[in-house]
Every structure is written in C-alpha cells, then in structure tokens.
Design an enzyme around this catalytic site. Structure first.
Site: not given
Length: 156
Positions: A40, A73, A147
């Site tokens: 990410h 993302t 996460h």
C-alpha cells in the site's frame, strides 16, 4: 568419562534445538506491517495520470503472482504520516473489529481495480487517483498499520 561429558552437553544441545525451532519459522517471513508497506505505500510515487501505473505497481509489488488481486490502494504520503493515522479517529473496521483508524486529513491515493474480463496471468487494472481519508487497521508494538480497510470522501 566421555559419556559424562556427552550427558553434560545434552541440556545445552536441547536448548539450542528449541531456540532454533522457535526462531526458524519467523526467519524470512514478512511481518504484517512490512506487507502493508509493500502492498500500500508508494511515498515516492508520482501522481501523474499514467494509465499503466497500477499494472506496473501490482506486478512490481508481487500482487499478481498466481492470481490477480482484484482491488488495491496505494498511498502517496510519507510513511510516518500514514503511521500517525493509528493515533487518530478510532472507527469500526469492515469486519467489526475495533482497531481501525481514520486519517484526520485527506491523503493522495491511487485505486487499482481489476478490469472486467482480465484473467491471470494477464492482470490488467484500471488506475484512478483520488484524494480521500484512509482507514487502516493497526496493531503491534510499535502500533502501526497492518491492513488497508477503506478510503472515504470528506464528510464536510
């Protein structure tokens, strides 16, 4: 005499084997925090409207090995700013857990979504850049993101 020396070394040998058995499984295993960063974080990533950004990054970050990850993302902010989110507004995670946090300010992100009809090994992604609040799950000591839960628009 030799037997006595061998028996004296036995407890030491058992201790060494126990330590190796405990340490070895964690060697080479990616921590959840490192996995979050790999999947990410792209602090150095440019915010150009490059349509192949997601195709390149998903492959480069090992998210197209054996399958095509459907959604991912990337956050284009300094790591320390993303880590600071763990001390901002506490929100409930999508899975009902209580360890998610929403960023107090919008962040530059790139959403990658698998295009319809795309199949492994030819994973093709739609790239869309946004400025949104991020929601991350945090854990550990130090307390860090592990996460990426969601991104949300400004609620003002």
């Amino acid at each position: 005499m030799a037997l006595e020396k061998s028996l004296a070394l036995l407890p030491l040998l058992v201790l060494v084997l126990l330590v190796l058995g405990w340490v070895q499984p964690s060697l080479g295993k990616e921590s959840r925090a490192k996995k979050f960063q790999r999947q990410h974080m792209d602090s150095d990533g440019s915010l150009s409207s490059n349509p192949t950004y997601c195709n390149n990054m998903m492959r480069r970050r090992n998210m197209t090995q054996g399958w095509c990850k459907p959604v991912n993302t990337f956050v284009h902010e300094p790591l320390v700013d993303v880590q600071d989110v763990c001390f901002q507004e506490n929100v409930t995670c999508k899975n009902g857990q209580a360890n998610c946090y929403k960023s107090s300010s919008s962040m530059h992100i790139t959403d990658c979504r698998l295009t319809s009809g795309s199949r492994y090994p030819n994973c093709a992604y739609q790239t869309s850049q946004k400025e949104r609040h991020i929601i991350v799950a945090c854990e550990g000591n130090p307390y860090v993101p592990v996460h990426f839960d969601a991104s949300v628009e400004d609620s003002t």
